[in-house]
Design a protein around this motif. Structure first.
Motif, PDB file in Angstrom:
ATOM      1  N   VAL A  25      29.967  39.321  72.047  1.00 10.94           N
ATOM      2  CA  VAL A  25      30.929  40.532  72.453  1.00 10.94           C
ATOM      3  C   VAL A  25      30.521  41.491  71.396  1.00 10.94           C
ATOM      4  N   VAL A  26      30.489  41.183  70.209  1.00  4.38           N
ATOM      5  CA  VAL A  26      30.409  42.539  69.269  1.00  4.38           C
ATOM      6  C   VAL A  26      29.018  43.180  69.501  1.00  4.38           C
ATOM      7  N   PHE A  27      28.185  42.447  69.459  1.00  4.95           N
ATOM      8  CA  PHE A  27      26.675  42.819  69.482  1.00  4.95           C
ATOM      9  C   PHE A  27      26.526  43.816  71.125  1.00  4.95           C
ATOM     10  N   SER A  28      27.171  42.750  72.160  1.00  5.48           N
ATOM     11  CA  SER A  28      26.952  43.741  73.426  1.00  5.48           C
ATOM     12  C   SER A  28      27.718  44.866  73.915  1.00  5.48           C
ATOM     13  N   TYR A  29      28.727  45.006  73.263  1.00  2.00           N
ATOM     14  CA  TYR A  29      29.874  46.095  73.253  1.00  2.00           C
ATOM     15  C   TYR A  29      29.307  47.364  73.069  1.00  2.00           C
ATOM     16  N   PRO A  30      28.721  47.687  72.004  1.00  2.00           N
ATOM     17  CA  PRO A  30      27.840  48.934  71.729  1.00  2.00           C
ATOM     18  C   PRO A  30      26.866  49.300  73.082  1.00  2.00           C
ATOM     19  N   ILE A  31      26.019  48.137  73.106  1.00  2.00           N
ATOM     20  CA  ILE A  31      25.028  48.382  74.053  1.00  2.00           C
ATOM     21  C   ILE A  31      25.651  48.865  75.536  1.00  2.00           C
ATOM     22  N   ALA A  32      26.700  48.127  75.848  1.00  2.00           N
ATOM     23  CA  ALA A  32      27.379  48.728  77.213  1.00  2.00           C
ATOM     24  C   ALA A  32      27.998  49.864  77.162  1.00  2.00           C
ATOM     25  N   TRP A  33      28.454  50.195  76.058  1.00  2.00           N
ATOM     26  CA  TRP A  33      29.301  51.333  75.783  1.00  2.00           C
ATOM     27  C   TRP A  33      28.393  52.703  75.934  1.00  2.00           C
ATOM     28  N   TYR A  34      27.222  52.208  75.275  1.00  2.00           N
ATOM     29  CA  TYR A  34      26.212  53.445  75.165  1.00  2.00           C
ATOM     30  C   TYR A  34      25.379  53.539  76.563  1.00  2.00           C
ATOM     31  N   ILE A  35      25.283  52.453  77.551  1.00  2.00           N
ATOM     32  CA  ILE A  35      24.669  52.693  78.651  1.00  2.00           C
ATOM     33  C   ILE A  35      25.808  53.369  79.518  1.00  2.00           C
ATOM     34  N   SER A  36      26.896  52.950  79.667  1.00  2.16           N
ATOM     35  CA  SER A  36      27.824  53.615  80.305  1.00  2.16           C
ATOM     36  C   SER A  36      28.415  55.169  79.988  1.00  2.16           C
ATOM     37  N   PHE A  37      28.586  55.439  78.832  1.00  2.00           N
ATOM     38  CA  PHE A  37      28.767  56.853  78.318  1.00  2.00           C
ATOM     39  C   PHE A  37      27.732  57.856  78.317  1.00  2.00           C
ATOM     40  N   HIS A  38      26.612  57.090  77.932  1.00  3.85           N
ATOM     41  CA  HIS A  38      25.375  57.871  77.587  1.00  3.85           C
ATOM     42  C   HIS A  38      24.150  57.914  78.316  1.00  3.85           C
ATOM     43  N   GLY A  39      24.212  56.911  79.195  1.00  2.98           N
ATOM     44  CA  GLY A  39      23.096  56.409  79.927  1.00  2.98           C
ATOM     45  C   GLY A  39      22.520  57.388  80.847  1.00  2.98           C
ATOM     46  N   GLY A  40      23.484  58.202  81.326  1.00  2.00           N
ATOM     47  CA  GLY A  40      23.194  59.368  82.323  1.00  2.00           C
ATOM     48  C   GLY A  40      22.455  58.911  83.605  1.00  2.00           C
ATOM     49  N   ARG A  41      21.481  59.514  83.962  1.00  4.74           N
ATOM     50  CA  ARG A  41      20.576  58.881  85.078  1.00  4.74           C
ATOM     51  C   ARG A  41      20.046  57.708  84.846  1.00  4.74           C
ATOM     52  N   ARG A  42      19.696  57.480  83.660  1.00  2.00           N
ATOM     53  CA  ARG A  42      18.943  56.169  83.410  1.00  2.00           C
ATOM     54  C   ARG A  42      19.631  54.924  83.214  1.00  2.00           C
ATOM     55  N   LYS A  43      20.901  54.861  83.599  1.00  2.00           N
ATOM     56  CA  LYS A  43      21.716  53.802  83.835  1.00  2.00           C
ATOM     57  C   LYS A  43      21.032  52.376  84.244  1.00  2.00           C
ATOM     58  N   GLY A  44      20.618  52.650  85.501  1.00  5.00           N
ATOM     59  CA  GLY A  44      19.887  51.639  86.338  1.00  5.00           C
ATOM     60  C   GLY A  44      18.795  51.171  85.437  1.00  5.00           C
ATOM     61  N   LEU A  45      17.916  52.115  84.740  1.00  6.93           N
ATOM     62  CA  LEU A  45      16.834  51.646  84.041  1.00  6.93           C
ATOM     63  C   LEU A  45      17.513  50.651  82.794  1.00  6.93           C
ATOM     64  N   TRP A  46      18.253  51.224  82.349  1.00  7.04           N
ATOM     65  CA  TRP A  46      18.883  50.407  80.961  1.00  7.04           C
ATOM     66  C   TRP A  46      19.370  49.093  81.340  1.00  7.04           C
ATOM     67  N   LEU A  47      19.890  49.073  82.545  1.00  7.74           N
ATOM     68  CA  LEU A  47      20.527  47.775  82.961  1.00  7.74           C
ATOM     69  C   LEU A  47      19.472  46.702  83.263  1.00  7.74           C
ATOM     70  N   PHE A  48      18.339  47.485  83.839  1.00  8.98           N
ATOM     71  CA  PHE A  48      17.354  46.612  84.268  1.00  8.98           C
ATOM     72  C   PHE A  48      16.653  46.043  83.140  1.00  8.98           C
ATOM     73  N   LEU A  49      16.290  46.937  82.057  1.00  5.91           N
ATOM     74  CA  LEU A  49      16.025  46.435  80.766  1.00  5.91           C
ATOM     75  C   LEU A  49      16.665  45.304  80.180  1.00  5.91           C
ATOM     76  N   VAL A  50      17.953  45.307  80.204  1.00 10.36           N
ATOM     77  CA  VAL A  50      18.794  44.388  79.646  1.00 10.36           C
ATOM     78  C   VAL A  50      18.473  43.008  80.364  1.00 10.36           C
ATOM     79  N   THR A  51      18.369  43.108  81.634  1.00 12.48           N
ATOM     80  CA  THR A  51      18.132  41.770  82.365  1.00 12.48           C
ATOM     81  C   THR A  51      16.571  41.264  82.319  1.00 12.48           C
ATOM     82  N   VAL A  52      15.799  41.996  81.741  1.00  6.91           N
ATOM     83  CA  VAL A  52      14.192  41.374  81.661  1.00  6.91           C
ATOM     84  C   VAL A  52      14.243  40.132  80.893  1.00  6.91           C
ATOM     85  N   PRO A  53      14.873  39.923  79.790  1.00  2.00           N
ATOM     86  CA  PRO A  53      14.826  38.486  79.213  1.00  2.00           C
ATOM     87  C   PRO A  53      15.104  37.214  80.042  1.00  2.00           C
ATOM     88  N   CYS A  54      16.041  37.532  81.141  1.00  5.49           N
ATOM     89  CA  CYS A  54      16.438  36.640  81.860  1.00  5.49           C
ATOM     90  C   CYS A  54      15.362  36.226  82.959  1.00  5.49           C
TER      91      CYS A  54
END
Length: 302
Positions: A98-127
């Protein structure tokens, strides 16, 4: 008067017919899913629960009711220590994730802009790769002559390879945090997306700095996502079997290995079932305690 009573009776009957028809339709819609979940989830748990009250002598099952398996599961130092270690590792993994994931989720939500979908896509790539392959990759990275030791040796940070990063609880912790990071980022991101940005702007207009605004507005409002992420990670990791088996060594063994051995080589299914039920109960109580603790933390922050 009689006409009014008759009209009211007809109205009530019509409403009842509509309700009964809607309820019947709803039951018909959910019944296949309910039966499917009952067959694949509730029934196996019930069978395990019944087995926990029996005893086994080689291949013979004695169905006489007994609590001996639970007494052994709770009093035997080996099983008690394994359960305690598993619970401790899962709590550390959940907190670290949770500690490591929160900053990533916060950045995507507040600063992802139009690329939020791309960032979420990259997050799920390891899965996309097999869970087993990801664990094996960390085994290569953390090995005595692995990527990490070779890199540290090449830059002169260490003089000899580290032996404390593989085949122990540290390796299990690192591997599980990486494996479950995506499952923590997504619920936190969803919670952050639901926050009304005008509330954050209002707190800044009223004199709160960035940190104070985050602590008083963003963090409390995103706490449901944090709690969900914590539970999503904690509950499965207690019973993780693959990771401790491959990278844990003797110091990283968890309760799942003991359960597997009783259903396998130990040939003592009732004891394995008792260990499973005990683990489920302990995990449920721990999860409830964590939820209450998080809610208390939110009240204090506010």
């Amino acid at each position: 008067m009689s006409d009014l009573m008759a009209a009211e009776a007809i109205s009530v009957r019509n409403r009842w017919d509509l309700f009964r028809g809607g309820s019947l339709t709803g039951l018909l819609l959910i019944s296949p899913t309910f039966l499917y979940a009952l067959a694949l989830l509730a029934l196996p748990i019930l069978i395990v629960f019944l087995y926990s009250f029996w005893t086994q002598d080689y291949l013979t099952i004695d169905r006489t009711f007994t609590l001996a398996n639970y007494v052994r599961a709770l009093t035997d130092p080996i099983y008690r220590d394994l359960l305690g270690r598993s619970l401790w590792i899962s709590l550390l993994v959940s907190l670290a994730t949770v500690v490591f994931s929160y900053p990533i989720a916060w950045y995507i939500s507040f600063h992802g802009g139009r690329r939020k979908g791309l960032w979420l896509f990259l997050v799920t790539v390891p899965c996309w790769t097999s869970y087993l392959l990801r664990v094996m990759a960390w085994k290569v990275i953390l090995g005595y002559q692995g990527v990490l030791n070779s890199g540290l040796l090449s830059v002169g940070i260490i003089d000899q390879p580290l032996t404390s990063i593989l085949y122990n609880s540290n390796a299990v912790l690192i591997t599980l945090v990486h494996s479950w990071a995506a499952f923590a980022i997504l619920p936190i991101f969803v919670a952050l997306e639901k926050i009304d940005r005008s509330l954050v702007e209002a707190s800044r207009d009223l004199g709160d700095g960035a940190i104070r605004s985050f602590l008083r507005v963003t963090l409390p409002l995103s706490m449901p996502g944090v709690i969900s992420a914590f539970l999503i990670v904690m509950i499965p990791t207690v019973g993780d079997y693959v990771t401790p088996k491959l990278v844990g060594g003797k110091d990283g063994v968890m309760i799942a290995s003991a359960i597997e051995s009783q259903f396998g080589k130990g040939n003592n299914w009732p004891l394995g079932a008792a260990l499973s039920v005990t683990t489920m109960i302990v995990v449920s109580l721990t999860a409830a305690f964590c939820v209450l603790a998080f809610r208390g933390l939110v009240r204090r922050i506010r």
